[in-house]
Enzyme design. Sequence first.
Site, PDB file in Angstrom:
ATOM      1  N   ARG A  89     -39.532  11.032  -2.019  1.00  0.00           N
ATOM      2  CA  ARG A  89     -39.026  12.154  -2.174  1.00  0.00           C
ATOM      3  C   ARG A  89     -37.340  11.628  -2.723  1.00  0.00           C
ATOM      4  NH1 ARG A  89     -37.901  14.383   1.573  1.00  0.00           N
ATOM      5  NH2 ARG A  89     -39.075  13.348   3.244  1.00  0.00           N
ATOM      6  N   TYR A 228     -43.985  11.694  -8.198  1.00  0.00           N
ATOM      7  CA  TYR A 228     -44.379  11.265  -6.880  1.00  0.00           C
ATOM      8  C   TYR A 228     -44.350  12.340  -5.818  1.00  0.00           C
ATOM      9  CZ  TYR A 228     -45.145   8.427  -2.901  1.00  0.00           C
ATOM     10  OH  TYR A 228     -45.737   7.795  -1.879  1.00  0.00           O
ATOM     11  N   LYS A 237     -43.949  20.489  -0.414  1.00  0.00           N
ATOM     12  CA  LYS A 237     -42.582  20.716   0.050  1.00  0.00           C
ATOM     13  C   LYS A 237     -41.724  21.694  -0.572  1.00  0.00           C
ATOM     14  CE  LYS A 237     -43.763  18.199   3.328  1.00  0.00           C
ATOM     15  NZ  LYS A 237     -43.506  16.614   3.608  1.00  0.00           N
ATOM     16  N   HIS A 257     -42.204  22.273   9.178  1.00  0.00           N
ATOM     17  CA  HIS A 257     -42.645  20.775   8.700  1.00  0.00           C
ATOM     18  C   HIS A 257     -43.533  20.271  10.104  1.00  0.00           C
ATOM     19  CE1 HIS A 257     -41.555  16.498   7.334  1.00  0.00           C
ATOM     20  NE2 HIS A 257     -42.818  16.923   6.900  1.00  0.00           N
ATOM     21  N   SER A 279     -40.139  13.159   8.308  1.00  0.00           N
ATOM     22  CA  SER A 279     -41.263  12.341   7.720  1.00  0.00           C
ATOM     23  C   SER A 279     -41.416  11.236   8.208  1.00  0.00           C
ATOM     24  CB  SER A 279     -40.554  12.372   6.191  1.00  0.00           C
ATOM     25  OG  SER A 279     -40.493  13.499   5.668  1.00  0.00           O
ATOM     26  N   ALA A 280     -42.828  10.443   8.260  1.00  0.00           N
ATOM     27  CA  ALA A 280     -43.039   9.268   8.618  1.00  0.00           C
ATOM     28  C   ALA A 280     -42.650   9.107  10.109  1.00  0.00           C
ATOM     29  CB  ALA A 280     -42.609   8.056   7.669  1.00  0.00           C
ATOM     30  N   CYS A 281     -42.763  10.141  11.018  1.00  0.00           N
ATOM     31  CA  CYS A 281     -42.495  10.090  12.495  1.00  0.00           C
ATOM     32  C   CYS A 281     -43.741  10.325  13.293  1.00  0.00           C
ATOM     33  CB  CYS A 281     -41.334  10.740  12.694  1.00  0.00           C
ATOM     34  SG  CYS A 281     -39.799   9.975  12.009  1.00  0.00           S
ATOM     35  N   LYS A 283     -46.596  12.828  12.499  1.00  0.00           N
ATOM     36  CA  LYS A 283     -47.497  14.181  12.594  1.00  0.00           C
ATOM     37  C   LYS A 283     -48.904  13.872  12.370  1.00  0.00           C
ATOM     38  CE  LYS A 283     -44.767  16.052   9.658  1.00  0.00           C
ATOM     39  NZ  LYS A 283     -43.762  14.951   9.493  1.00  0.00           N
ATOM     40  N   ASP A 304     -48.951  18.459   8.303  1.00  0.00           N
ATOM     41  CA  ASP A 304     -47.504  18.301   7.723  1.00  0.00           C
ATOM     42  C   ASP A 304     -46.949  19.697   7.744  1.00  0.00           C
ATOM     43  OD1 ASP A 304     -45.935  16.399   6.544  1.00  0.00           O
ATOM     44  OD2 ASP A 304     -45.824  17.577   4.700  1.00  0.00           O
ATOM     45  N   ASN A 406     -43.994   3.407   1.976  1.00  0.00           N
ATOM     46  CA  ASN A 406     -44.270   4.866   1.753  1.00  0.00           C
ATOM     47  C   ASN A 406     -45.684   4.886   0.724  1.00  0.00           C
ATOM     48  OD1 ASN A 406     -43.596   7.618   2.223  1.00  0.00           O
ATOM     49  ND2 ASN A 406     -42.872   7.874   0.094  1.00  0.00           N
ATOM     50  N   SER A 407     -46.520   3.909   0.928  1.00  0.00           N
ATOM     51  CA  SER A 407     -47.743   4.196   0.257  1.00  0.00           C
ATOM     52  C   SER A 407     -48.542   5.099   1.108  1.00  0.00           C
ATOM     53  CB  SER A 407     -48.354   2.994   0.124  1.00  0.00           C
ATOM     54  OG  SER A 407     -48.459   2.146   1.340  1.00  0.00           O
ATOM     55  N   ARG A 408     -49.407   5.979   0.166  1.00  0.00           N
ATOM     56  CA  ARG A 408     -50.116   7.127   0.687  1.00  0.00           C
ATOM     57  C   ARG A 408     -51.654   7.316   0.453  1.00  0.00           C
ATOM     58  NH1 ARG A 408     -46.559  11.298   3.711  1.00  0.00           N
ATOM     59  NH2 ARG A 408     -44.430   9.902   3.655  1.00  0.00           N
ATOM     60  N   ARG A 439     -37.522   9.781  15.820  1.00  0.00           N
ATOM     61  CA  ARG A 439     -37.737   8.245  15.867  1.00  0.00           C
ATOM     62  C   ARG A 439     -36.385   7.753  16.575  1.00  0.00           C
ATOM     63  NH1 ARG A 439     -40.928   4.156  13.203  1.00  0.00           N
ATOM     64  NH2 ARG A 439     -42.184   6.229  12.223  1.00  0.00           N
ATOM     65  N   PHE A 534     -49.650   6.591  19.597  1.00  0.00           N
ATOM     66  CA  PHE A 534     -51.108   6.746  19.305  1.00  0.00           C
ATOM     67  C   PHE A 534     -52.151   7.499  20.176  1.00  0.00           C
ATOM     68  CE2 PHE A 534     -49.337   3.023  17.002  1.00  0.00           C
ATOM     69  CZ  PHE A 534     -49.014   3.807  15.612  1.00  0.00           C
ATOM     70  N   GLY A 535     -53.145   6.819  20.497  1.00  0.00           N
ATOM     71  CA  GLY A 535     -54.270   7.492  21.146  1.00  0.00           C
ATOM     72  C   GLY A 535     -53.743   7.793  22.966  1.00  0.00           C
TER      73      GLY A 535
HETATM   74  P1  GTP Z   1     -44.842  12.322   6.471  1.00  0.00           P
HETATM   75  O1  GTP Z   1     -46.348  12.590   5.977  1.00  0.00           O
HETATM   76  O2  GTP Z   1     -43.837  11.634   5.918  1.00  0.00           O
HETATM   77  O3  GTP Z   1     -44.499  13.856   6.919  1.00  0.00           O
HETATM   78  O4  GTP Z   1     -45.152  11.626   8.038  1.00  0.00           O
HETATM   79  P2  GTP Z   1     -45.933  11.988   9.507  1.00  0.00           P
HETATM   80  O5  GTP Z   1     -45.006  12.544  10.257  1.00  0.00           O
HETATM   81  O6  GTP Z   1     -47.165  12.555   9.173  1.00  0.00           O
HETATM   82  O7  GTP Z   1     -46.061  10.426  10.034  1.00  0.00           O
HETATM   83  P3  GTP Z   1     -47.301   9.493  10.247  1.00  0.00           P
HETATM   84  O8  GTP Z   1     -48.204  10.081  11.485  1.00  0.00           O
HETATM   85  O9  GTP Z   1     -48.116   9.132   8.951  1.00  0.00           O
HETATM   86  O10 GTP Z   1     -46.702   8.237  10.801  1.00  0.00           O
HETATM   87  C1  GTP Z   1     -45.738   7.637  10.135  1.00  0.00           C
HETATM   88  C2  GTP Z   1     -45.786   6.136  10.809  1.00  0.00           C
HETATM   89  O11 GTP Z   1     -45.337   6.043  12.191  1.00  0.00           O
HETATM   90  C3  GTP Z   1     -47.143   5.387  10.600  1.00  0.00           C
HETATM   91  O12 GTP Z   1     -46.790   3.980  10.402  1.00  0.00           O
HETATM   92  C4  GTP Z   1     -47.637   5.343  11.998  1.00  0.00           C
HETATM   93  O13 GTP Z   1     -48.535   4.180  12.258  1.00  0.00           O
HETATM   94  C5  GTP Z   1     -46.401   5.371  13.052  1.00  0.00           C
HETATM   95  N1  GTP Z   1     -46.785   6.105  13.949  1.00  0.00           N
HETATM   96  C6  GTP Z   1     -47.232   7.158  14.263  1.00  0.00           C
HETATM   97  N2  GTP Z   1     -47.555   7.760  15.618  1.00  0.00           N
HETATM   98  C7  GTP Z   1     -46.979   6.372  16.336  1.00  0.00           C
HETATM   99  C8  GTP Z   1     -46.840   6.287  17.767  1.00  0.00           C
HETATM  100  O14 GTP Z   1     -47.272   6.998  18.556  1.00  0.00           O
HETATM  101  N3  GTP Z   1     -46.442   5.239  18.041  1.00  0.00           N
HETATM  102  C9  GTP Z   1     -45.887   4.216  17.225  1.00  0.00           C
HETATM  103  N4  GTP Z   1     -45.131   3.349  17.335  1.00  0.00           N
HETATM  104  N5  GTP Z   1     -45.736   4.511  15.886  1.00  0.00           N
HETATM  105  C10 GTP Z   1     -46.478   5.643  15.349  1.00  0.00           C
HETATM  106  C1  SPV Z   2     -42.704  13.857   3.716  1.00  0.00           C
HETATM  107  O1  SPV Z   2     -41.866  13.136   3.152  1.00  0.00           O
HETATM  108  O2  SPV Z   2     -42.522  14.746   4.665  1.00  0.00           O
HETATM  109  C2  SPV Z   2     -44.262  13.991   3.132  1.00  0.00           C
HETATM  110  C3  SPV Z   2     -44.357  13.073   1.860  1.00  0.00           C
HETATM  111  O3  SPV Z   2     -45.107  14.547   3.852  1.00  0.00           O
HETATM  112  S1  SPV Z   2     -43.942  13.933   0.440  1.00  0.00           S
HETATM  113  O4  SPV Z   2     -45.323  14.926  -0.037  1.00  0.00           O
HETATM  114  O5  SPV Z   2     -43.561  12.952  -0.404  1.00  0.00           O
HETATM  115  O6  SPV Z   2     -42.812  14.915   0.806  1.00  0.00           O
HETATM  116 MN    MN Z   3     -44.098  15.397   5.590  1.00  0.00          MN
END
Ligand code: GTP
Ligand code: SPV
Ligand code: MN
Length: 627
Positions: A89, A228, A237, A257, A279-281, A283, A304, A406-408, A439, A534-535
């Site tokens: 984005r 993208y 979004k 979100h 994002s990428a934290c 979810k 999401d 940010n590969s998906r 994060r 994670f788990g």
């Molecule tokens: P968007 O799709 O961008 O909105 O991201 P998201 O919030 O869905 O994040 P996602 O679950 O894809 O996790 C993003 C990154 O954080 C990945 O590389 C995961 O492996 C990592 N991650 C997720 N949960 C944990 C966790 O509990 N601990 C750690 N250390 N890393 C995590």
């Molecule tokens: C985010 O960035 O929060 C995503 C990926 O879920 S995107 O669809 O590119 O916004």
């Molecule tokens: Mn997102």
Amino acid sequence: PERSWTPVRVTARPRWATLGPAPTHDPALLRWVAEVADLTRPDRVVWVDGSDREWAELTDRLVEAGTFTRLTAYPDSYRCVSDPGDVARVEDRTFICSPDRRDAGPTNNWVDPVAMKATMTALYDGSMRGRTMFVVPFCMGHWDAQPPMLGVEITDTEYVVASMRIMTRVGLRALELIDGGAPWVKALHSVGAPLAPGEADVPWPCNEVKYISHFPAERAIWSYGSGYGGNALLGKKCYALRIASAIARDEGWLAEHMLILKLTSPQGRVHHLAAAFPSACGKTNLAMLAPTVPGWTVETLGDDIAWMRFGPDGRLWASNPEYGLFGVAPGTGWRTNPNAMRAIAQGHTVFTNVALTDDGGVWWEGMTDEPPAHLTDWRDRDWTPDGTDADGRPLDSAGSPAAHPNSRFCTPIRQVPVLAPEYDSPEGVPISAILFGGRRRTTVPLVLQARDWTHGVFLGATISSETTAAATGQVGVVRRDPMAMLPFLGYDAGDYLAHWLSIGAATAPDLLPRVFHVNWFRRDADGGFLWPGFGENARVLAWIVGRLEGTAGAVDTAVGAVPGPADLDLTGIDLDPDRLAAALAVDHDEWRAELPLLREWFDRLGPSVPAALQQQLRALADRLEDG
Ligand code: GTP
Ligand code: SPV
Ligand code: MN
């Protein structure tokens, strides 16, 4: 009927008139399609119907064009690499074009809508030459929702059509509803890469000039230059968060979100949780978590986006408007997220910017502990774990990850093996708890509980998180991200926080979700994660349920109620007590250092920050002084 914009070009006989019958009678839709075709000049217009035959044709064409590589490791799956300049984005190119600048607020880029339309109309002029213009009718959320949340995306790439077919409910049913008078959102997208007669196409057309523009007052989206993810799949979004947040403000609901999950305790009691992390934290991972604590079950409702409305019972009910996952690939593996791996393994998936294995599969960092001996990286270069070729010479790819950070993966949500049956219910599920998170290497404990709704809104309003590769720009910089919505707010941030407070005032306090804050990402001095994540996050969810049911203990701290080590169920995990204590610690010095940053943040948001939240900040400062 209203028109979204004034066409710059008026022809006696619109080109679209020669293109055969359209599958709709709606005059506003027909005129819009005609106007766009007239302006953008595609070679042909195709109405997308959502059929299986159409999917086969689209993917065949994408393979022929060199955009997709058909994978042999998974059925009906494709790997795609984008232009290296079009990988995330673009927040600096994203605009909220409200008529009044004030309504975009200090956190959004703003351009006057008339000026933006003039600029973009010039860019769209002829921008689809040599291409096909697809008209994609879609629905965000359930077809039977009242009202159905419809949209039509016009786009000039097959990649977007294929991805929209996975991420949203696409098909002629949307046109039937539009013909029946249902409102719909206009979403216009062009990659801005017209082809001269005879000019060969590139696998990933795009333009260096990018605009992701929103017109919340008229519920319209104009996107240009990027192919993208969130820039181009306009149901996600752009519609389900930026435009929907403005609709939700007007109608008294929330567009967030957030993931949605269904949690069942060993006693068989069910709670639904929604969680907002930037994002990428985490979810997607939390949404389909495989619990390590015996007896607990997690089922997925969304990963999401959550739309939350009050039900007749006075509770907030959440539903997921999406139909697929657009998940971060790196870090997704059998050990971390087995349910995502199982979803992908069923096929019907589009992978973007991952590495290709020599046997027609995909790979990314974290999928397995050890990478394969040879890969084709996301730039289509040879890649080896040690960065050298068979003769020991350094490769161009040496030192860089095989997959873009940010590969998906883009996968139908129905393939998630733990999808909750309630996913199919138009009214969604009643939410017992809302989690905010970010994060943070320091300061923020593993989990804490807000004192009440207003304190919870304060926690959400002040989420801080290190930036990730999900958006272009620097990675790892701490920024404030209210409710993880900073890049997705369709209006003024202070007004948004006031809206959250008004939601809290609209029902009995007992009926409101309880609010928590989590941080899976706190680190030790060597940079290692203090909490296994994670788990194992199921242990935190179990504590949260214990709080909801009045069975779990907590220590009252200046920032909220935090579990003591003995309050967490730690059966079957071998955790260093010092590391656990460090993960849970509330350090007053660290928190005092946050105070000026919090004041700065509210100052930046300006006078629309609700007084009740300023009061929360003063109260926090007082509690930290006393402590
Ligand atoms: P968007 O799709 O961008 O909105 O991201 P998201 O919030 O869905 O994040 P996602 O679950 O894809 O996790 C993003 C990154 O954080 C990945 O590389 C995961 O492996 C990592 N991650 C997720 N949960 C944990 C966790 O509990 N601990 C750690 N250390 N890393 C995590
Ligand atoms: C985010 O960035 O929060 C995503 C990926 O879920 S995107 O669809 O590119 O916004
Ligand atoms: Mn997102």
